[in-house]
Design an enzyme around this catalytic site. Structure first.
Site, PDB file in Angstrom:
ATOM      1  N   ASP A  19       0.060 -12.249   9.939  1.00  0.00           N
ATOM      2  CA  ASP A  19       0.754 -12.451  11.216  1.00  0.00           C
ATOM      3  C   ASP A  19       0.361 -13.777  11.855  1.00  0.00           C
ATOM      4  O   ASP A  19       1.195 -14.484  12.431  1.00  0.00           O
ATOM      5  CB  ASP A  19       0.438 -11.308  12.184  1.00  0.00           C
ATOM      6  CG  ASP A  19       1.240 -10.055  11.860  1.00  0.00           C
ATOM      7  OD1 ASP A  19       2.199 -10.144  11.063  1.00  0.00           O
ATOM      8  OD2 ASP A  19       0.904  -8.979  12.401  1.00  0.00           O
ATOM      9  N   ARG A  31       0.838  -1.195   0.000  1.00  0.00           N
ATOM     10  CA  ARG A  31       0.000   0.000   0.000  1.00  0.00           C
ATOM     11  C   ARG A  31       0.872   1.244   0.000  1.00  0.00           C
ATOM     12  O   ARG A  31       1.715   1.411   0.888  1.00  0.00           O
ATOM     13  CB  ARG A  31      -0.899  -0.019   1.244  1.00  0.00           C
ATOM     14  CG  ARG A  31      -2.095   0.899   1.113  1.00  0.00           C
ATOM     15  CD  ARG A  31      -3.185   0.455   2.053  1.00  0.00           C
ATOM     16  NE  ARG A  31      -2.879   0.905   3.407  1.00  0.00           N
ATOM     17  CZ  ARG A  31      -3.708   1.627   4.142  1.00  0.00           C
ATOM     18  NH1 ARG A  31      -4.891   1.964   3.667  1.00  0.00           N
ATOM     19  NH2 ARG A  31      -3.376   1.998   5.356  1.00  0.00           N
ATOM     20  N   THR A  54      -0.767   7.647  -1.188  1.00  0.00           N
ATOM     21  CA  THR A  54      -2.070   7.530  -1.875  1.00  0.00           C
ATOM     22  C   THR A  54      -2.974   6.502  -1.205  1.00  0.00           C
ATOM     23  O   THR A  54      -4.182   6.486  -1.447  1.00  0.00           O
ATOM     24  CB  THR A  54      -1.880   7.096  -3.336  1.00  0.00           C
ATOM     25  OG1 THR A  54      -1.318   5.776  -3.339  1.00  0.00           O
ATOM     26  CG2 THR A  54      -0.961   8.030  -4.093  1.00  0.00           C
ATOM     27  N   ASP A  90      -4.825  -9.983  12.109  1.00  0.00           N
ATOM     28  CA  ASP A  90      -4.003  -9.913  10.900  1.00  0.00           C
ATOM     29  C   ASP A  90      -3.699 -11.332  10.421  1.00  0.00           C
ATOM     30  O   ASP A  90      -2.965 -12.067  11.082  1.00  0.00           O
ATOM     31  CB  ASP A  90      -2.703  -9.148  11.195  1.00  0.00           C
ATOM     32  CG  ASP A  90      -1.896  -8.916   9.926  1.00  0.00           C
ATOM     33  OD1 ASP A  90      -1.503  -9.905   9.271  1.00  0.00           O
ATOM     34  OD2 ASP A  90      -1.686  -7.748   9.562  1.00  0.00           O
TER      35      ASP A  90
HETATM   36  N1  URA Z   1      -6.101  -7.873   6.663  1.00  0.00           N
HETATM   37  C1  URA Z   1      -6.056  -8.730   7.705  1.00  0.00           C
HETATM   38  O1  URA Z   1      -5.146  -9.547   7.798  1.00  0.00           O
HETATM   39  N2  URA Z   1      -7.025  -8.655   8.635  1.00  0.00           N
HETATM   40  C2  URA Z   1      -8.046  -7.788   8.562  1.00  0.00           C
HETATM   41  O2  URA Z   1      -8.910  -7.785   9.444  1.00  0.00           O
HETATM   42  C3  URA Z   1      -8.069  -6.898   7.458  1.00  0.00           C
HETATM   43  C4  URA Z   1      -7.090  -6.961   6.520  1.00  0.00           C
END
Ligand code: URA
Length: 216
Positions: free
Chosen positions: A210, A110, A114, A207
Site C-alpha cells: 500500500d 493467501r 488454509t 503495509d
Molecule cells: N506485510 C506488510 O506489508 N507489512 C507487514 O507489517 C507485514 C506483512
C-alpha cells in the site's frame, strides 16, 4: 559480515545510510513518492552488500596507457526475483546496480481457508549458475517467503545461490525461514520486535504494498 547472534541465516545491514533511510520509510507522514524513492535507494545499497561475494575472474584489457589484466564478474548474470506485489518496489534499485540482471516474478496469494500461500504466477530466468536475489520487503510470518524459496528450489536453484532480501524482518519469519531453508541467507535492514495479531511487523512500517503503490 557476521551473522546475527540469534539467527545464523540472518545479516542485518547496519550501514548508517540504510538505517537513516529506513527510519524515514517507517514514519507515517512519509508520502508515497518519498517512500518509493527511499526503497529504491535502500535496495541499491542492500544489493551492494548482498553481491559482495559474487566471484570474479580476470580478463585481458588495454587501457589507453598499457595492456593489463583486470577483474570482471564471473559466471552468468544475477537474477532479481520479486515476490508480487511489494517485491516490485525493490527491483528498480537492484536494476540500477546490475543493469544486465535477469528478472523474474513470483505471485502468491493467501488461501482464505488454509491461510497458506498459493501461487498464481511464476516466471523465472534460467536457474543454472547464477545468484538469485529474492525480494520481498516484509518478512513477517515467513510463510510466503519460505514458499517463494520452495518455488525457486523446485525450478532448480540451489539454496546457497539464493539471497532473500527483506527491508524489515520479524523474528518469527526469520525462524520459519531458518527451519525450512537453513541454506538460504537473509539480508535485512531491520530486525523488528514481533508480529501483532494481524501478522503486521511491529513497529514495522505498515503495509509495504500500500505504501509503495499508494493504495489502501
Ligand atoms: N506485510 C506488510 O506489508 N507489512 C507487514 O507489517 C507485514 C506483512
Amino acid at each position: 559480515m557476521p551473522s546475527h547472534p540469534d539467527f545464523p541465516n540472518l545479516r542485518v545491514l547496519d550501514h548508517p545510510l540504510i538505517q537513516h533511510k529506513l527510519t524515514w520509510m517507517r514514519r507515517t507522514d512519509t508520502p508515497t513518492s518519498m517512500f518509493r524513492g527511499l526503497l529504491k535507494e535502500i535496495s541499491l545499497l542492500m544489493g551492494y552488500e548482498i553481491t559482495r561475494e559474487i566471484p570474479l575472474k580476470t580478463t585481458r584489457i588495454e587501457t589507453p596507457v598499457a595492456p593489463t589484466t583486470a577483474p570482471v564478474l564471473a559466471g552468468r548474470k544475477p537474477a532479481i526475483v520479486s515476490v508480487l506485489r511489494a517485491g516490485l518496489g525493490m527491483v528498480e534499485g537492484l536494476r540500477e546496480l546490475m543493469p544486465g540482471a535477469r528478472e523474474g516474478q513470483i505471485g502468491l496469494y493467501r488461501d482464505p481457508e488454509t491461510k497458506r500461500p498459493v501461487e498464481y504466477f511464476v516466471k523465472l530466468p534460467e536457474p543454472e549458475g547464477r545468484l538469485f536475489i529474492l525480494c520481498d520487503p516484509m518478512l513477517a510470518t515467513g510463510h510466503s517467503g519460505a514458499y517463494a524459496v520452495d518455488v525457486l528450489k523446485k525450478a532448480g536453484v540451489e539454496g546457497q545461490n539464493i539471497r532473500f532480501m527483506a527491508l524489515v524482518a520479524a523474528p518469527e519469519g526469520v525462524q520459519v525461514m531458518l527451519d525450512r531453508h537453513p541454506d538460504v541467507r537473509i539480508y535485512t535492514a531491520g530486525l523488528d520486535e514481533c508480529l501483532n495479531e494481524k501478522a503486521y511487523i511491529v513497529p514495522g512500517l505498515g503495509d509495504a504494498g500500500d505504501r509503495i503503490f499508494g493504495t489502501k
